[in-house]
Design a protein around this motif. Structure first.
Motif, PDB file in Angstrom:
ATOM      1  N   TYR A 112       2.700   1.497  12.513  1.00 19.43           N
ATOM      2  CA  TYR A 112       4.049   1.124  11.985  1.00 19.43           C
ATOM      3  C   TYR A 112       4.888   2.263  12.645  1.00 19.43           C
ATOM      4  N   ARG A 121      -2.210  -7.561   2.957  1.00 22.11           N
ATOM      5  CA  ARG A 121      -3.128  -8.712   3.314  1.00 22.11           C
ATOM      6  C   ARG A 121      -4.272  -8.050   4.226  1.00 22.11           C
ATOM      7  N   ASP A 122      -4.037  -6.972   5.036  1.00 12.85           N
ATOM      8  CA  ASP A 122      -4.940  -6.455   6.119  1.00 12.85           C
ATOM      9  C   ASP A 122      -5.900  -5.393   5.694  1.00 12.85           C
ATOM     10  N   VAL A 151      -2.405  -0.795   8.375  1.00  8.86           N
ATOM     11  CA  VAL A 151      -1.740  -0.996   9.745  1.00  8.86           C
ATOM     12  C   VAL A 151      -1.931   0.452  10.197  1.00  8.86           C
ATOM     13  N   GLN A 161       3.591  -5.976   2.716  1.00  6.53           N
ATOM     14  CA  GLN A 161       2.766  -7.384   2.407  1.00  6.53           C
ATOM     15  C   GLN A 161       1.729  -7.653   3.525  1.00  6.53           C
ATOM     16  N   ARG A 162       2.069  -7.167   4.557  1.00  3.84           N
ATOM     17  CA  ARG A 162       1.011  -7.070   5.718  1.00  3.84           C
ATOM     18  C   ARG A 162      -0.190  -6.241   5.420  1.00  3.84           C
ATOM     19  N   ALA A 195       8.234  -6.661   4.083  1.00  2.00           N
ATOM     20  CA  ALA A 195       7.102  -7.263   5.038  1.00  2.00           C
ATOM     21  C   ALA A 195       5.863  -6.420   5.448  1.00  2.00           C
ATOM     22  N   LEU A 196       6.264  -5.205   5.840  1.00  5.84           N
ATOM     23  CA  LEU A 196       5.076  -4.066   6.090  1.00  5.84           C
ATOM     24  C   LEU A 196       4.331  -4.161   5.187  1.00  5.84           C
TER      25      LEU A 196
END
Length: 149
Positions: A107, A100-101, A104, A96-97, A93-94
């Motif tokens: 984390y 997308r962005d 991050v 994928q984030r 999930a991280l």
């Protein structure tokens, strides 16, 4: 190795607006100095490739020490194996984030060493790697803080 070091730093700078490592006065150092500085940095820096099951393709000395793998073993390791099986879904999930962005910078999560010891990562930045032509080359992480569990 020099080109990959440049990719790590330039992608990070482009996405975050900050240098990955302190580079002193003036312009970005030459490729050899940059590669040496990244490898010896006091933060753990890793990256993986673009395979369906990504494989680590870089780990500086601090990352090798933290995860308990030498260079030869690290760069053959699927990056998913750096997390315990029950935590791999959260890791996916991280990623994928990040896809997308772009990155991050908040984390935190549990990771596992080569011999099975668990440790907590905090204050980590994970970012996408794109070369000068915009081609996606994988993802990387800079781990600022960690502690054994």
């Amino acid at each position: 190795m020099h080109a990959h070091s440049h990719l790590l730093c330039s992608s990070y700078l482009r996405l975050t607006g900050r240098p990955l490592i302190a580079q002193g006065q003036g312009d970005m150092p030459n490729d050899a100095l940059l590669a040496e500085s990244l490898y010896a940095a006091d933060v753990a820096i890793v990256s993986h490739d673009t395979a369906a099951d990504p494989i680590f393709n870089y780990a500086n000395l601090q990352a090798q020490t933290l995860f308990g793998y030498d260079w030869e073993r690290f760069v053959r390791l699927p990056s998913r194996l750096s997390a315990e099986p029950m935590l791999r879904e959260a890791r996916a999930a991280l990623l994928q984030r990040v896809a997308r962005d772009g990155y991050v910078d908040d984390y935190a999560g549990v990771r596992v060493t080569g011999d099975g010891r668990r440790f907590m990562i905090t204050r980590a930045t994970v970012w996408n790697l794109h070369d000068a032509e915009g081609v996606y080359r994988g993802q990387a992480a800079c781990i600022h803080d960690w502690h054994a569990l």
